[in-house]
Design a protein around this motif. Structure first.
Motif, mmCIF file in Angstrom:
data_model
loop_
_atom_site.group_PDB
_atom_site.id
_atom_site.type_symbol
_atom_site.label_atom_id
_atom_site.label_comp_id
_atom_site.label_asym_id
_atom_site.label_seq_id
_atom_site.Cartn_x
_atom_site.Cartn_y
_atom_site.Cartn_z
ATOM 1 N N GLU A 15 0.803 -1.223 0.000
ATOM 2 C CA GLU A 15 0.000 0.000 0.000
ATOM 3 C C GLU A 15 0.840 1.279 0.000
ATOM 4 O O GLU A 15 0.407 2.304 -0.524
ATOM 5 C CB GLU A 15 -0.947 0.007 1.209
ATOM 6 N N VAL A 16 2.036 1.214 0.570
ATOM 7 C CA VAL A 16 2.875 2.418 0.665
ATOM 8 C C VAL A 16 3.431 2.825 -0.700
ATOM 9 O O VAL A 16 3.576 4.025 -0.988
ATOM 10 C CB VAL A 16 4.037 2.190 1.662
ATOM 11 N N PHE A 17 3.726 1.838 -1.556
ATOM 12 C CA PHE A 17 4.459 2.131 -2.791
ATOM 13 C C PHE A 17 3.679 1.884 -4.076
ATOM 14 O O PHE A 17 4.087 2.363 -5.140
ATOM 15 C CB PHE A 17 5.734 1.293 -2.847
ATOM 16 N N LEU A 18 2.575 1.157 -4.025
ATOM 17 C CA LEU A 18 1.927 0.720 -5.253
ATOM 18 C C LEU A 18 1.460 1.875 -6.131
ATOM 19 O O LEU A 18 1.575 1.818 -7.355
ATOM 20 C CB LEU A 18 0.744 -0.199 -4.930
ATOM 21 N N GLU A 19 0.940 2.920 -5.511
ATOM 22 C CA GLU A 19 0.325 3.977 -6.321
ATOM 23 C C GLU A 19 1.334 4.671 -7.234
ATOM 24 O O GLU A 19 0.984 5.095 -8.334
ATOM 25 C CB GLU A 19 -0.386 4.997 -5.438
ATOM 26 N N ARG A 20 2.578 4.765 -6.802
ATOM 27 C CA ARG A 20 3.572 5.392 -7.684
ATOM 28 C C ARG A 20 3.756 4.556 -8.958
ATOM 29 O O ARG A 20 3.953 5.109 -10.042
ATOM 30 C CB ARG A 20 4.905 5.605 -6.962
ATOM 31 N N THR A 21 3.662 3.243 -8.816
ATOM 32 C CA THR A 21 3.740 2.371 -9.991
ATOM 33 C C THR A 21 2.525 2.573 -10.881
ATOM 34 O O THR A 21 2.646 2.731 -12.104
ATOM 35 C CB THR A 21 3.816 0.897 -9.550
ATOM 36 N N LEU A 22 1.340 2.578 -10.281
ATOM 37 C CA LEU A 22 0.095 2.724 -11.044
ATOM 38 C C LEU A 22 0.032 4.066 -11.767
ATOM 39 O O LEU A 22 -0.441 4.152 -12.904
ATOM 40 C CB LEU A 22 -1.101 2.563 -10.108
ATOM 41 N N LYS A 23 0.500 5.108 -11.124
ATOM 42 C CA LYS A 23 0.503 6.425 -11.763
ATOM 43 C C LYS A 23 1.429 6.447 -12.975
ATOM 44 O O LYS A 23 1.118 7.067 -14.001
ATOM 45 C CB LYS A 23 0.917 7.500 -10.756
ATOM 46 N N SER A 24 2.577 5.772 -12.864
ATOM 47 C CA SER A 24 3.514 5.772 -13.992
ATOM 48 C C SER A 24 2.953 4.972 -15.169
ATOM 49 O O SER A 24 3.140 5.348 -16.330
ATOM 50 C CB SER A 24 4.879 5.223 -13.569
ATOM 51 N N ILE A 25 2.243 3.876 -14.877
ATOM 52 C CA ILE A 25 1.603 3.092 -15.934
ATOM 53 C C ILE A 25 0.509 3.921 -16.594
ATOM 54 O O ILE A 25 0.408 3.992 -17.829
ATOM 55 C CB ILE A 25 1.004 1.793 -15.367
ATOM 56 N N THR A 26 -0.324 4.574 -15.773
ATOM 57 C CA THR A 26 -1.425 5.386 -16.289
ATOM 58 C C THR A 26 -0.920 6.478 -17.227
ATOM 59 O O THR A 26 -1.453 6.673 -18.326
ATOM 60 C CB THR A 26 -2.203 6.029 -15.126
ATOM 61 N N ALA A 27 0.108 7.207 -16.800
ATOM 62 C CA ALA A 27 0.642 8.307 -17.603
ATOM 63 C C ALA A 27 1.211 7.805 -18.926
ATOM 64 O O ALA A 27 1.043 8.443 -19.978
ATOM 65 C CB ALA A 27 1.706 9.056 -16.813
ATOM 66 N N ASN A 28 1.874 6.664 -18.894
ATOM 67 C CA ASN A 28 2.462 6.135 -20.127
ATOM 68 C C ASN A 28 1.407 5.623 -21.092
ATOM 69 O O ASN A 28 1.519 5.811 -22.300
ATOM 70 C CB ASN A 28 3.473 5.039 -19.799
ATOM 71 N N LEU A 29 0.385 4.970 -20.572
ATOM 72 C CA LEU A 29 -0.701 4.513 -21.449
ATOM 73 C C LEU A 29 -1.407 5.697 -22.096
ATOM 74 O O LEU A 29 -1.800 5.646 -23.260
ATOM 75 C CB LEU A 29 -1.689 3.663 -20.659
ATOM 76 N N ALA A 30 -1.546 6.776 -21.345
ATOM 77 C CA ALA A 30 -2.202 7.973 -21.870
ATOM 78 C C ALA A 30 -1.402 8.612 -22.994
ATOM 79 O O ALA A 30 -1.958 9.330 -23.836
ATOM 80 C CB ALA A 30 -2.420 8.979 -20.747
ATOM 81 N N SER A 31 -0.086 8.365 -23.022
ATOM 82 C CA SER A 31 0.764 8.959 -24.052
ATOM 83 C C SER A 31 0.687 8.216 -25.386
ATOM 84 O O SER A 31 1.197 8.703 -26.395
ATOM 85 C CB SER A 31 2.223 8.986 -23.575
ATOM 86 N N ASP A 35 -4.727 3.011 -30.965
ATOM 87 C CA ASP A 35 -4.388 1.721 -31.561
ATOM 88 C C ASP A 35 -3.187 1.081 -30.879
ATOM 89 O O ASP A 35 -3.088 -0.145 -30.785
ATOM 90 C CB ASP A 35 -4.142 1.853 -33.061
ATOM 91 N N GLN A 36 -2.269 1.919 -30.367
ATOM 92 C CA GLN A 36 -1.139 1.387 -29.610
ATOM 93 C C GLN A 36 -1.582 0.934 -28.224
ATOM 94 O O GLN A 36 -1.146 -0.115 -27.742
ATOM 95 C CB GLN A 36 -0.049 2.454 -29.479
ATOM 96 N N ARG A 37 -2.421 1.710 -27.591
ATOM 97 C CA ARG A 37 -2.911 1.370 -26.249
ATOM 98 C C ARG A 37 -3.573 0.002 -26.233
ATOM 99 O O ARG A 37 -3.417 -0.763 -25.284
ATOM 100 C CB ARG A 37 -3.901 2.458 -25.785
ATOM 101 N N ALA A 107 5.733 5.501 -25.382
ATOM 102 C CA ALA A 107 5.595 6.096 -26.709
ATOM 103 C C ALA A 107 6.906 6.017 -27.490
ATOM 104 O O ALA A 107 6.898 5.839 -28.718
ATOM 105 C CB ALA A 107 5.131 7.543 -26.584
ATOM 106 N N ARG A 108 8.017 6.133 -26.792
ATOM 107 C CA ARG A 108 9.324 6.029 -27.452
ATOM 108 C C ARG A 108 9.716 4.567 -27.690
ATOM 109 O O ARG A 108 10.456 4.264 -28.636
ATOM 110 C CB ARG A 108 10.394 6.725 -26.611
ATOM 111 N N LEU A 109 9.228 3.683 -26.842
ATOM 112 C CA LEU A 109 9.573 2.266 -26.961
ATOM 113 C C LEU A 109 8.856 1.588 -28.119
ATOM 114 O O LEU A 109 9.430 0.727 -28.801
ATOM 115 C CB LEU A 109 9.233 1.550 -25.649
ATOM 116 N N PHE A 110 7.602 1.963 -28.356
ATOM 117 C CA PHE A 110 6.788 1.262 -29.351
ATOM 118 C C PHE A 110 7.442 1.188 -30.735
ATOM 119 O O PHE A 110 7.465 0.108 -31.347
ATOM 120 C CB PHE A 110 5.398 1.900 -29.431
#
Length: 254
Positions: A15-31, A35-37, A107-110
């Motif tokens: 619970e202490v650390f998970l949200e930082r991971t989820l936020k980074s995934i969310t931001a990257n998917l939004a980028s 069709d890539q998402r 976005a740069r990896l794809f």
């Protein structure tokens, strides 16, 4: 539906650390373009957490394709479950507390994935629990980053951080659930089968220091010795560990 990339997060009382991971995934998917998402799946494997980990994960349900919460036999058992759930051509483990380096990485990896290399890898940025930067792994540890990674590069230890290592799922074996250094064995097994490795010039991840192998350091070192002995032989591994110890002493003296 066949996906291009499966990102897998393992959690247990995180619970202490998970949200930082989820936020980074969310931001990257939004980028990504729509069709890539659709070519990315995000999987969370939770070990029946007793804190609020599961409720935090569920609050990000819009980005999660698969969520499993049940007892397991430890980190690598959970990672094996993640591999079993994955459908992507490539798999990328980004565990609780770890983050994709910044919002533009996916976005740069794809475009790079179109090269269809067997392995993509990069440096990793080490961070503390409070998010403060320690430095690049290649600079703060003895492990310089090879320009052309091979399994033989692992003779003196893990050259590439697990979270900076993306591999074709077809090449990925199951982890040894009893070995705290199963990650290095996993990478070696994949690299032995890889015909093309691709150095990603930008940093893929932020790595949260202080994982299970650090918490159980003595057993981790013994397990690492056993893994390396399997691949390089007992005597060469014994000699390499003498070199590792000498290297550590010299680093402390400088």
């Amino acid at each position: 539906m066949t996906r291009l990339l499966s990102i897998i997060t393992i959690t247990y009382n995180a619970e202490v650390f998970l949200e930082r991971t989820l936020k980074s995934i969310t931001a990257n998917l939004a980028s990504l373009a729509p069709d890539q998402r659709s070519l990315v799946e995000y999987i969370i494997v939770d070990g029946a957490s007793k804190d609020t980990t599961l409720s935090i994960a569920k609050s990000y349900h819009s980005i999660i394709n698969k969520l499993v919460s049940e007892p397991d036999k430890g980190l690598y058992d959970a990672m094996n479950k993640g591999l079993g759930l994955a459908t992507g051509e490539y798999v990328w483990f980004m565990n609780a507390g770890d983050e994709i380096r910044n919002n533009e990485v996916l976005a740069r990896l794809f475009p790079l994935l179109s090269a269809k290399a067997d392995v993509y890898y990069s440096d990793a940025l080490f961070v503390n629990n409070d998010g403060s930067v320690v430095g690049l792994r290649s600079q703060v540890t003895p492990h310089s980053l090879p320009r052309q990674l091979t399994w033989q590069d692992m003779a003196l230890g893990m050259k590439v951080c697990h979270q900076a290592f993306i591999a074709k799922r077809a090449l990925a074996p199951l982890y040894d659930v009893k070995n705290l250094s199963a990650d290095i064995g996993w990478e070696i097994d994949i690299l032995k089968k890889s015909h093309q490795t691709y150095l990603v010039e930008f940093v893929l991840c932020k790595y949260l220091t202080g994982g299970i192998s650090v918490q159980k350091h003595r057993k981790s070192l013994i397990d690492r010795f056993n893994v390396l002995s399997k691949h390089f032989g007992f005597l060469p591994t014994l000699w390499n560990h003498v070199l590792i110890v000498l290297r550590s002493i010299l680093r402390k003296m400088t």
